[in-house]
Design a protein around this motif. Structure first.
Motif, PDB file in Angstrom:
ATOM      1  N   PHE A 111       0.575  -1.044  -0.516  1.00 25.12           N
ATOM      2  CA  PHE A 111      -0.409  -0.168   0.088  1.00 25.12           C
ATOM      3  C   PHE A 111       0.883   1.418   0.036  1.00 25.12           C
ATOM      4  O   PHE A 111       0.838   2.627  -0.724  1.00 25.12           O
ATOM      5  CB  PHE A 111      -1.077  -0.016   1.539  1.00 25.12           C
ATOM      6  N   VAL A 112       2.147   1.003   0.722  1.00 21.25           N
ATOM      7  CA  VAL A 112       2.300   2.277   0.350  1.00 21.25           C
ATOM      8  C   VAL A 112       3.572   3.165  -0.155  1.00 21.25           C
ATOM      9  O   VAL A 112       3.572   3.881  -0.896  1.00 21.25           O
ATOM     10  CB  VAL A 112       3.853   2.547   2.138  1.00 21.25           C
ATOM     11  N   ILE A 113       3.574   1.548  -1.365  1.00 25.32           N
ATOM     12  CA  ILE A 113       5.028   2.112  -2.065  1.00 25.32           C
ATOM     13  C   ILE A 113       3.659   2.262  -3.151  1.00 25.32           C
ATOM     14  O   ILE A 113       3.883   2.770  -4.516  1.00 25.32           O
ATOM     15  CB  ILE A 113       5.637   0.961  -2.773  1.00 25.32           C
ATOM     16  N   ASP A 114       2.977   2.051  -3.565  1.00 22.81           N
ATOM     17  CA  ASP A 114       1.610   2.525  -4.359  1.00 22.81           C
ATOM     18  C   ASP A 114       1.187   4.026  -3.910  1.00 22.81           C
ATOM     19  O   ASP A 114       1.256   4.422  -5.415  1.00 22.81           O
ATOM     20  CB  ASP A 114       0.505   1.310  -4.325  1.00 22.81           C
ATOM     21  N   TYR A 115       0.508   4.255  -3.195  1.00 20.54           N
ATOM     22  CA  TYR A 115       0.343   5.544  -2.944  1.00 20.54           C
ATOM     23  C   TYR A 115       1.854   6.399  -2.887  1.00 20.54           C
ATOM     24  O   TYR A 115       1.622   7.632  -3.717  1.00 20.54           O
ATOM     25  CB  TYR A 115      -0.355   5.503  -1.212  1.00 20.54           C
ATOM     26  N   LEU A 116       3.074   5.724  -2.852  1.00 24.80           N
ATOM     27  CA  LEU A 116       4.371   6.728  -2.804  1.00 24.80           C
ATOM     28  C   LEU A 116       4.211   6.885  -4.647  1.00 24.80           C
ATOM     29  O   LEU A 116       4.667   8.398  -4.486  1.00 24.80           O
ATOM     30  CB  LEU A 116       5.441   6.293  -2.096  1.00 24.80           C
ATOM     31  N   LYS A 117       4.266   5.892  -4.744  1.00 22.30           N
ATOM     32  CA  LYS A 117       4.268   6.236  -6.859  1.00 22.30           C
ATOM     33  C   LYS A 117       3.647   7.285  -7.454  1.00 22.30           C
ATOM     34  O   LYS A 117       3.548   7.453  -8.401  1.00 22.30           O
ATOM     35  CB  LYS A 117       3.707   4.600  -7.315  1.00 22.30           C
ATOM     36  N   THR A 118       2.583   7.457  -6.656  1.00 21.08           N
ATOM     37  CA  THR A 118       1.226   8.305  -7.685  1.00 21.08           C
ATOM     38  C   THR A 118       0.819   9.923  -7.106  1.00 21.08           C
ATOM     39  O   THR A 118       0.078  10.281  -7.422  1.00 21.08           O
ATOM     40  CB  THR A 118      -0.179   7.471  -7.799  1.00 21.08           C
ATOM     41  N   ARG A 119       1.508   9.828  -5.048  1.00 28.00           N
ATOM     42  CA  ARG A 119       0.840  10.817  -4.718  1.00 28.00           C
ATOM     43  C   ARG A 119       2.056  11.571  -4.145  1.00 28.00           C
ATOM     44  O   ARG A 119       2.025  12.714  -3.193  1.00 28.00           O
ATOM     45  CB  ARG A 119      -0.435  10.103  -3.369  1.00 28.00           C
ATOM     46  N   GLU A 142      -1.098   4.399 -11.521  1.00 28.27           N
ATOM     47  CA  GLU A 142      -2.432   4.951 -11.224  1.00 28.27           C
ATOM     48  C   GLU A 142      -3.409   3.639 -10.911  1.00 28.27           C
ATOM     49  O   GLU A 142      -3.994   3.879  -9.709  1.00 28.27           O
ATOM     50  CB  GLU A 142      -3.007   5.950 -12.655  1.00 28.27           C
ATOM     51  N   SER A 143      -3.194   2.434 -11.719  1.00 28.36           N
ATOM     52  CA  SER A 143      -4.274   1.402 -11.839  1.00 28.36           C
ATOM     53  C   SER A 143      -3.688   0.544 -10.574  1.00 28.36           C
ATOM     54  O   SER A 143      -4.771  -0.255  -9.868  1.00 28.36           O
ATOM     55  CB  SER A 143      -4.352   0.896 -13.167  1.00 28.36           C
ATOM     56  N   ALA A 144      -2.568   0.516  -9.901  1.00 21.50           N
ATOM     57  CA  ALA A 144      -2.005  -0.119  -9.091  1.00 21.50           C
ATOM     58  C   ALA A 144      -2.857   0.185  -7.834  1.00 21.50           C
ATOM     59  O   ALA A 144      -3.448  -0.014  -7.102  1.00 21.50           O
ATOM     60  CB  ALA A 144      -0.989  -0.185  -8.569  1.00 21.50           C
ATOM     61  N   LEU A 145      -3.338   2.042  -7.970  1.00 23.27           N
ATOM     62  CA  LEU A 145      -3.840   2.478  -6.174  1.00 23.27           C
ATOM     63  C   LEU A 145      -5.814   1.812  -6.163  1.00 23.27           C
ATOM     64  O   LEU A 145      -5.838   1.250  -4.894  1.00 23.27           O
ATOM     65  CB  LEU A 145      -4.163   3.350  -6.508  1.00 23.27           C
TER      66      LEU A 145
END
Lengths: 149, 82
Positions: A111-119, A142-145
């Motif tokens: 979750f943290v790396i997916d959010y970091l990547k886009t936010r 974006e779709s990983a989120l």
């Protein structure tokens, strides 16, 4: 919980040990380490420059880790992201999460790396034989989120 | 006064890292600020692209976010960290 943004390199092993050192109730530590590749989109990459938005970067990372801590029963989270000039093979980012059991640690780290990547406000500019170019965002990031919403 | 900040490709294309913009009575939301900047001329049309991202006082938001005098507003392309 720790958030660090720095130019200097880091030792992922040392970060892992720190995560575990604090508490004996920890049964699982899961980490993600991102590295600079020597190729991207078919081009050689000689190095990259990582730009960020000082102030907002720390706030964004703090918000992401706080949300993870609300969603899973965590015992620790450490996020370290580098900025400035980086060479191929060097680590860029470390996300480490500890919890009593593995599932929460796996999910929270993801979750943290997916959010970091886009936010989180970081931008990569790669040096290639054809000159330097800003890295384009990937739709897959974006779709990983979606899985977390 | 609006404290404007630009990052990455936008900062480079426009040669502007930050700028103080006097408050205008027709500023309503971030979109109205963006539109005023785009009207400056050709190079500024880079801010008209659909993938533009923005933040108000260091928190990501949409162009519909209300704008207030004194805000720190940033425009930037999609982020690529991690």
């Amino acid at each position: 919980m720790g958030i660090v943004v720095q130019n200097a390199s880091f030792d992922p092993g040392q970060m892992l040990n720190q995560l575990h050192a604090s508490q004996l109730g920890i049964g699982a530590v899961v980490s993600f380490v991102g590295y600079v590749r020597d190729f991207n989109e078919g081009r050689e990459v000689a190095g990259m420059l990582l730009e960020h938005y000082p102030g907002m970067t720390e706030k964004a990372l703090q918000a992401i880790t706080e949300e993870a801590a609300e969603r899973w029963p965590l015992l620790g989270i450490e996020v370290l992201h580098r900025v400035g000039h980086l060479a191929p093979g060097e680590p860029i980012v470390f996300v480490g999460v500890s919890s009593a059991h593995r599932q929460a640690a796996f999910d929270a780290c993801h979750f943290v790396i997916d959010y970091l990547k886009t936010r989180a406000p970081f931008w990569k500019k790669e040096n290639t034989p054809e000159g330097s170019a800003w890295v384009e965002a990937r739709e897959t990031d974006e779709s990983a989120l979606a899985r977390w919403q | 006064m609006i404290h404007l900040q630009l990052f990455a490709r936008y900062r480079e294309t426009l040669g502007v890292e930050h700028e103080q913009i006097p408050w205008r009575d027709d500023f309503r939301d971030l979109r109205s600020l963006r539109d005023a900047l785009v009207q400056r001329g050709a190079a500024w049309q880079v801010l008209d692209e659909t993938q533009l991202m923005c933040a108000r006082n260091q928190t990501m938001c949409s162009l519909d976010e209300t704008l207030e005098d004194g805000d720190e507003i940033a425009f930037f392309p999609p982020v690529t960290g991690g």
